[in-house]
Design a protein around this motif. Structure first.
Motif, PDB file in Angstrom:
ATOM      1  N   ALA A  16       0.810  -1.226   0.000  1.00 26.54           N
ATOM      2  CA  ALA A  16       0.000   0.000   0.000  1.00 26.54           C
ATOM      3  C   ALA A  16       0.836   1.266   0.000  1.00 26.54           C
ATOM      4  N   GLU A  17       1.963   1.259   0.728  1.00 24.84           N
ATOM      5  CA  GLU A  17       2.715   2.499   0.928  1.00 24.84           C
ATOM      6  C   GLU A  17       4.044   2.555   0.170  1.00 24.84           C
ATOM      7  N   VAL A  18       4.706   1.410   0.007  1.00 25.60           N
ATOM      8  CA  VAL A  18       6.025   1.401  -0.644  1.00 25.60           C
ATOM      9  C   VAL A  18       5.902   1.202  -2.145  1.00 25.60           C
ATOM     10  N   GLY A  19       4.786   0.639  -2.581  1.00 27.76           N
ATOM     11  CA  GLY A  19       4.585   0.446  -4.016  1.00 27.76           C
ATOM     12  C   GLY A  19       5.065  -0.885  -4.533  1.00 27.76           C
ATOM     13  N   VAL A  20       5.166  -1.893  -3.664  1.00 25.62           N
ATOM     14  CA  VAL A  20       5.557  -3.232  -4.088  1.00 25.62           C
ATOM     15  C   VAL A  20       4.355  -3.913  -4.745  1.00 25.62           C
ATOM     16  N   PRO A  21       4.501  -4.470  -5.967  1.00 22.43           N
ATOM     17  CA  PRO A  21       3.354  -5.152  -6.587  1.00 22.43           C
ATOM     18  C   PRO A  21       2.883  -6.358  -5.782  1.00 22.43           C
ATOM     19  N   GLY A  22       3.833  -7.232  -5.395  1.00 24.80           N
ATOM     20  CA  GLY A  22       3.488  -8.408  -4.623  1.00 24.80           C
ATOM     21  C   GLY A  22       4.640  -8.812  -3.724  1.00 24.80           C
ATOM     22  N   ILE A  23       4.316  -9.367  -2.548  1.00 21.27           N
ATOM     23  CA  ILE A  23       5.341  -9.714  -1.574  1.00 21.27           C
ATOM     24  C   ILE A  23       4.917 -10.990  -0.845  1.00 21.27           C
ATOM     25  N   VAL A  24       5.903 -11.823  -0.508  1.00 19.82           N
ATOM     26  CA  VAL A  24       5.640 -13.037   0.268  1.00 19.82           C
ATOM     27  C   VAL A  24       6.609 -13.098   1.440  1.00 19.82           C
ATOM     28  N   ASP A  29      10.240 -21.565  12.163  1.00 25.17           N
ATOM     29  CA  ASP A  29      10.662 -21.299  13.537  1.00 25.17           C
ATOM     30  C   ASP A  29      10.485 -22.586  14.330  1.00 25.17           C
ATOM     31  N   GLY A  30      11.566 -23.385  14.396  1.00 26.97           N
ATOM     32  CA  GLY A  30      11.449 -24.695  15.003  1.00 26.97           C
ATOM     33  C   GLY A  30      10.488 -25.549  14.211  1.00 26.97           C
ATOM     34  N   ASN A  31       9.445 -26.031  14.842  1.00 22.68           N
ATOM     35  CA  ASN A  31       8.425 -26.818  14.148  1.00 22.68           C
ATOM     36  C   ASN A  31       7.309 -25.963  13.568  1.00 22.68           C
ATOM     37  N   TRP A  34       4.963 -21.007   8.494  1.00 24.91           N
ATOM     38  CA  TRP A  34       3.803 -20.319   7.943  1.00 24.91           C
ATOM     39  C   TRP A  34       4.225 -19.475   6.757  1.00 24.91           C
ATOM     40  N   PHE A  35       3.250 -19.110   5.949  1.00 22.88           N
ATOM     41  CA  PHE A  35       3.485 -18.399   4.697  1.00 22.88           C
ATOM     42  C   PHE A  35       2.427 -17.321   4.559  1.00 22.88           C
ATOM     43  N   ALA A  36       2.849 -16.121   4.183  1.00 25.99           N
ATOM     44  CA  ALA A  36       1.912 -15.003   4.039  1.00 25.99           C
ATOM     45  C   ALA A  36       2.213 -14.236   2.755  1.00 25.99           C
ATOM     46  N   THR A  37       1.189 -13.576   2.217  1.00 24.14           N
ATOM     47  CA  THR A  37       1.349 -12.806   0.985  1.00 24.14           C
ATOM     48  C   THR A  37       0.565 -11.503   1.072  1.00 24.14           C
ATOM     49  N   SER A 269      15.806 -19.880  -7.138  1.00 21.71           N
ATOM     50  CA  SER A 269      15.455 -20.731  -6.008  1.00 21.71           C
ATOM     51  C   SER A 269      14.024 -20.437  -5.579  1.00 21.71           C
ATOM     52  N   THR A 270      13.656 -20.940  -4.412  1.00 24.25           N
ATOM     53  CA  THR A 270      12.362 -20.663  -3.786  1.00 24.25           C
ATOM     54  C   THR A 270      12.612 -20.170  -2.373  1.00 24.25           C
ATOM     55  N   THR A 271      11.607 -19.576  -1.750  1.00 28.69           N
ATOM     56  CA  THR A 271      11.799 -19.122  -0.374  1.00 28.69           C
ATOM     57  C   THR A 271      12.076 -20.304   0.550  1.00 28.69           C
ATOM     58  N   GLY A 272      11.435 -21.436   0.300  1.00 26.95           N
ATOM     59  CA  GLY A 272      11.664 -22.606   1.135  1.00 26.95           C
ATOM     60  C   GLY A 272      13.089 -23.117   1.046  1.00 26.95           C
ATOM     61  N   ASP A 273      13.612 -23.202  -0.175  1.00 25.78           N
ATOM     62  CA  ASP A 273      14.999 -23.638  -0.343  1.00 25.78           C
ATOM     63  C   ASP A 273      15.970 -22.639   0.262  1.00 25.78           C
TER      64      ASP A 273
END
Length: 381
Positions: A16-24, A29-31, A34-37, A269-273
């Protein structure tokens, strides 16, 4: 749950404020995982971002280069204190540089004295304006091109004197890998990093590759200089003031030849890798103890025009404990056309977050706000 909600607020703010089209944001954290977008993967279709997208990791690839060279040292194939001329005689004996004084350690810690390659006039003329980018987006760089570019401007200091972020130094490091092993840089990264860590969705991008496997986000850029800018006057001090009007629409830069990044940052790569990769290098589960200590023997970046509040190891950074209340965080980051990724975690590898935007770096506040939300650490406060 509070951290997750706080990070989500930062992602929403970035759109909304920085102008990023999309972010994930991807967290382990241990066990707990989670994933957010927020925002979209495609401006035209409105397709949302999703897990396991293939991403260009930019300069995060420098850590892969450092890890390979440290593994070679562990095998007795080289020493980080070998000079460049030991392996590549004459390559840095130009433009005021001395390959008998610059070591592999200098290359990997960005203390070689090599100038900031990304600010070379030849690079700026090709890519720094919209018209230039559209004309040159599919240009291919050879190793000879990259090594010539590395010494095309005078030194910024003597070897070991100061930190200066230089892609050219990592291109020389990649050439040393190939000289010592007789194999391609991509093959050595695969053999010594990707396979041992089980990074099934990570690879060094082939020279002519212009596409990504599915799924992937579209990449958008507004990182261009104003029309009529005299690019010969470009410096680390003035570049921000020369950027074009931020109200200009973004350019879709998804298809681009990124061969000029090579061993300085051409890993997909991917965020998971990337979480698995950074966790391993932060904690020492990939490299032997002696090489792990060398990777995390850091130098000051103070006075440079790089990320604030951080010290630099070999291909990776560590936030200065004086500004994090003594709580260390280690990671990698990288920005290329239409892509910015950072992956940061605790030194034990137990708590790591990876964040990606489908546009280049826009503000360090995105990184710092995410860290505060997830780790409760106010960087620089």
């Amino acid at each position: 749950m509070a951290a997750q909600e706080n990070v989500q607020q930062v992602l929403d703010w970035a759109v909304a404020e920085v102008g990023v089209p999309g972010i994930v944001a991807d967290v382990k954290d241990g066990n707990r995982t989670w994933f957010a977008t927020a925002g979209v993967a495609d401006i035209e279709t409105g397709t949302p971002r999703q897990p396991w997208e293939y991403l260009h990791t930019g300069s995060s690839g420098k850590a892969f280069t450092a890890a390979v060279l440290l593994a070679l040292e562990a095998e007795g194939r080289l020493s980080l204190d070998d000079t460049v001329n030991t392996w590549l005689p004459g390559v840095l004996d130009a433009g005021g540089y001395d390959g008998n004084k610059i070591t592999i350690r200098h290359l990997l810690s960005n203390t070689s004295g090599l100038f900031s390659t990304g600010l070379a006039p030849e690079v700026a003329q090709r890519y720094a304006t919209r018209a230039g980018f559209l004309q040159h987006r599919f240009d291919t760089y050879t190793l000879e091109d990259m090594l010539s570019l590395a010494v095309s401007q005078p030194p910024v200091g003597a070897p070991g004197e100061r930190f200066e972020y230089s892609n050219g130094g990592f291109h020389v490091a990649g050439a040393i890998i190939e000289k010592i092993t007789g194999n391609s840089y991509a093959d050595e990264v695969e053999r010594r990093v990707i396979q041992p860590l089980g990074l099934a969705d990570t690879y060094v991008r082939p020279v002519q590759d212009l596409a990504y496997p599915d799924p992937y986000p579209r990449a958008y850029s507004k990182m261009f200089f104003k029309d009529g800018t005299d690019l010969a006057t470009l410096t680390p001090e003035n570049w921000e003031s020369l950027m074009e009007d931020p109200s200009m629409p973004p350019l879709d830069v998804t298809q681009v030849n990124s061969s000029g990044a090579w061993s300085a940052g051409n890993v997909v790569s991917t965020t998971g890798d990337m979480i698995r990769f950074v966790s391993a290098l932060a904690s020492g589960t990939l490299l032997p103890p002696a090489q792990h200590r060398q990777m995390w023997t850091t130098v000051s970046t103070e006075g440079s025009y790089w990320m604030p509040h951080a010290r630099y190891g070999l291909g990776m950074f560590e936030f200065d404990k004086q500004v994090t209340g003594g709580r260390p965080l280690r990671g990698v980051g990288g920005s290329l056309w239409g892509s910015w990724l950072f992956t940061v975690g605790t030194p034990d590898g137990g708590h790591t977050i990876a964040v990606h935007t489908n546009t280049e770096w826009k503000s360090w506040d995105v990184l710092f706000k995410v860290i505060e939300a997830e780790f409760g650490i106010s960087v620089g406060a």
